[in-house]
Enzyme design. Structure first.
Site, mmCIF file in Angstrom:
data_model
loop_
_atom_site.group_PDB
_atom_site.id
_atom_site.type_symbol
_atom_site.label_atom_id
_atom_site.label_comp_id
_atom_site.label_asym_id
_atom_site.label_seq_id
_atom_site.Cartn_x
_atom_site.Cartn_y
_atom_site.Cartn_z
ATOM 1 N N HIS A 168 32.912 32.818 39.397
ATOM 2 C CA HIS A 168 34.083 31.966 39.590
ATOM 3 C C HIS A 168 35.314 32.864 39.445
ATOM 4 O O HIS A 168 35.281 33.852 38.717
ATOM 5 C CB HIS A 168 34.050 30.904 38.480
ATOM 6 C CG HIS A 168 35.050 29.807 38.579
ATOM 7 N ND1 HIS A 168 36.352 29.969 38.195
ATOM 8 C CD2 HIS A 168 34.942 28.518 38.986
ATOM 9 C CE1 HIS A 168 37.008 28.824 38.354
ATOM 10 N NE2 HIS A 168 36.168 27.922 38.839
ATOM 11 N N LYS A 176 33.677 19.392 31.275
ATOM 12 C CA LYS A 176 32.452 19.376 32.075
ATOM 13 C C LYS A 176 31.284 18.838 31.255
ATOM 14 O O LYS A 176 30.152 18.815 31.715
ATOM 15 C CB LYS A 176 32.143 20.782 32.589
ATOM 16 C CG LYS A 176 33.204 21.312 33.575
ATOM 17 C CD LYS A 176 32.831 22.689 34.070
ATOM 18 C CE LYS A 176 33.994 23.432 34.706
ATOM 19 N NZ LYS A 176 34.402 22.895 35.987
ATOM 20 N N GLN A 196 29.128 26.014 33.335
ATOM 21 C CA GLN A 196 28.167 25.129 34.006
ATOM 22 C C GLN A 196 26.837 25.002 33.267
ATOM 23 O O GLN A 196 26.013 24.173 33.646
ATOM 24 C CB GLN A 196 27.900 25.625 35.446
ATOM 25 C CG GLN A 196 29.119 25.583 36.354
ATOM 26 C CD GLN A 196 29.627 24.163 36.630
ATOM 27 O OE1 GLN A 196 28.931 23.163 36.388
ATOM 28 N NE2 GLN A 196 30.849 24.053 37.111
ATOM 29 N N CYS A 214 36.526 27.893 43.959
ATOM 30 C CA CYS A 214 37.027 29.028 43.175
ATOM 31 C C CYS A 214 36.043 30.192 43.185
ATOM 32 O O CYS A 214 35.872 30.894 42.174
ATOM 33 C CB CYS A 214 37.346 28.630 41.734
ATOM 34 S SG CYS A 214 38.642 27.407 41.638
ATOM 35 N N ASP A 243 30.164 33.307 31.022
ATOM 36 C CA ASP A 243 30.856 32.095 31.444
ATOM 37 C C ASP A 243 29.833 30.952 31.362
ATOM 38 O O ASP A 243 28.927 30.858 32.191
ATOM 39 C CB ASP A 243 31.358 32.318 32.879
ATOM 40 C CG ASP A 243 31.914 31.054 33.512
ATOM 41 O OD1 ASP A 243 31.729 29.956 32.956
ATOM 42 O OD2 ASP A 243 32.519 31.168 34.591
HETATM 43 N N1 PLP Z 1 33.506 29.043 35.490
HETATM 44 C C1 PLP Z 1 32.760 28.206 36.213
HETATM 45 C C2 PLP Z 1 31.383 28.615 36.605
HETATM 46 C C3 PLP Z 1 33.283 26.963 36.590
HETATM 47 O O1 PLP Z 1 32.549 26.136 37.307
HETATM 48 C C4 PLP Z 1 34.592 26.617 36.187
HETATM 49 C C5 PLP Z 1 35.204 25.332 36.571
HETATM 50 O O2 PLP Z 1 35.055 24.853 37.656
HETATM 51 C C6 PLP Z 1 35.314 27.532 35.415
HETATM 52 C C7 PLP Z 1 34.746 28.732 35.081
HETATM 53 C C8 PLP Z 1 36.718 27.249 34.964
HETATM 54 O O3 PLP Z 1 36.744 26.220 34.048
HETATM 55 P P1 PLP Z 1 38.145 25.623 33.549
HETATM 56 O O4 PLP Z 1 38.894 25.243 34.798
HETATM 57 O O5 PLP Z 1 37.754 24.460 32.732
HETATM 58 O O6 PLP Z 1 38.828 26.682 32.787
#
Ligand code: PLP
Length: 413
Positions: free
Chosen positions: A128, A232, A209, A370, A206
């Site tokens: 991401h 999430k 998910q 993203c 990260d």
């Molecule tokens: N990493 C992954 C794999 C994601 O799916 C997301 C959110 O869509 C994020 C990071 C970023 O999360 P946040 O927008 O809550 O900071």
């Protein structure tokens, strides 16, 4: 079909007020966008309301009843997070705004102190943007190199090349997602952490998910940093967590400066507070953190293993059904996958497709999610993504498949 033994946990929609409404089209609301943000059960909504009605005050500062109650609630939430991810200490739990802030904290604090020209930060091709850009920003300033571990045709990290990259480069930091928000792939973090450590690198995961869907155990994974987002996993927006090993966090400089993160301030300087306050400058998102604590209670009451199994079953069912839709292409084919399915449908643009699905009361997400570099690698500018959670039922999947078939017919005619 969905196996019988799973059906006991399939009936959770009534816990989520937002899911019990009719879409403006008159169709039932079919929410298949939980990977972006999940919905909140009544218990979380009420906990947040209760805080606002009964004990809203600033934390850690006031010696009065409301402030003490707020502090108690906020710190209880930290304790619940510690238990949920099996951290060794509450000091290792830093409340953030979300995954993005957690990774930026690592880059700006650990990265700024430890990365220099000649060093390599190793990320994967399925990251991401929030696990790419913080390092690219710092690399521009510090002159280190960001490299990417390739993925295989099935959308899995190529572990052979990963090991080669570790062996051939002065890698200081590996950054990888636990579960891809596009391909659904669940990465072998324990193995990747072992290899990173063998070659002297730290590993930052990260967990945006994975944490909502499966047990994440900091001792079993043995990662150095792990970031995730409340919104999430049935909690409100505006709260997330950065886990870090205590020794690393203690050695790191603060990220943001301001109230709460200091021991002492003089005209000449300051001394930082102990963990976790050192990394929580300013007034935190108190209500949201309390909400996260209640979301954890809710997930634990159902059982995170049960949730994982449920989402696996729903995803397998969805894959079987979706594969029968004419001209569909599904991205990612790892046997180890979470509850997201990204696809294209012939030459129908992903945004037109989401619009068509919205006309049927179905909420999905379209775009690059993203993950632009990954989409470029896949040869598409956008995909449509359906994502599932503990309240998703086989009826939701059937409605999606029916609507996709209808859309194919519409665009044909
Ligand atoms: N990493 C992954 C794999 C994601 O799916 C997301 C959110 O869509 C994020 C990071 C970023 O999360 P946040 O927008 O809550 O900071």
């Amino acid at each position: 079909m969905i196996p019988e033994h799973i059906s006991t946990i399939l009936n959770l929609k009534s816990d989520f007020p937002i899911l019990n409404q009719t879409h403006q089209t008159g169709n039932p609301l079919t929410y298949l966008d939980s990977a972006a943000s999940s919905q909140m059960p009544t218990i979380v909504i009420e906990a947040v309301n209760d805080y606002h009605r009964r004990y809203h005050a600033n934390v850690h500062r006031g010696i009065h009843q409301l402030s003490e109650l707020a502090t108690e609630g906020y710190e209880l939430a930290r304790k619940k997070v510690k238990g949920f991810i099996n951290a060794k200490s509450k000091r290792e739990i830093i409340f953030t705004k979300g995954t993005t802030e957690g990774i930026n904290l690592v880059a700006q604090s650990w990265g700024r102190a430890n990365l220099k020209e000649g060093d390599v930060v190793l990320l994967s091709q399925m990251e991401h943007h929030s696990n790419i850009i913080p390092y690219q920003m710092l690399a521009q300033e510090k002159g280190f190199t960001v490299r990417f571990i390739p993925i295989t045709a099935t959308g899995e990290i190529d572990l052979v090349v990963y090991q080669q990259l570790l062996a051939d480069n002065p890698v200081k930091l590996v950054g990888v997602t636990h579960c891809s928000n596009v391909l659904g792939t669940i990465n072998p973090i324990t193995e990747m952490a072992r290899l990173a450590h063998e070659y002297g690198a730290i590993i930052v995961v990260d967990g945006a998910q994975s944490t909502p869907h499966m047990p994440v155990d900091m001792q079993a994974l043995d990662v150095d940093f792990f970031a995730f987002s409340g919104h999430k996993m049935c909690a409100p927006t505006g709260v997330g967590v950065l886990y870090g090993k205590q020794a690393l966090l203690e050695a790191m400089p603060p990220f943001l400066g301001g109230g709460s993160m200091i021991n002492e301030v003089t005209w000449d300087g300051f001394t930082p507070a102990e963990l976790p306050a050192k990394f929580e400058a300013g007034t935190p998102n108190i209500a949201q953190a309390i909400g996260l604590g209640y979301a954890i209670d809710y997930l634990q009451a159902i059982g995170i293993e049960n949730i994982h199994q449920h989402v696996q079953t729903v995803t397998t069912y969805a894959l079987d059904q979706l594969r029968q839709v004419p001209s569909i292409q599904i991205y990612g084919d790892s046997p180890s996958r979470g509850g997201v399915i990204a696809f294209t449908l012939g030459n129908i643009h992903a945004h037109d497709l989401s619009q068509a699905l919205d006309f049927e009361g179905i909420a999905v997400r379209s775009g690059h999610h993203c993950a632009q570099p990954l989409h470029r690698l896949l040869g598409v500018s956008a995909t449509t993504r359906a994502s599932f959670y503990l309240y998703t039922t086989s009826d939701d999947i059937d409605r999606l498949v029916q609507a996709l078939n209808k859309t194919v017919q519409f665009f044909k005619g």
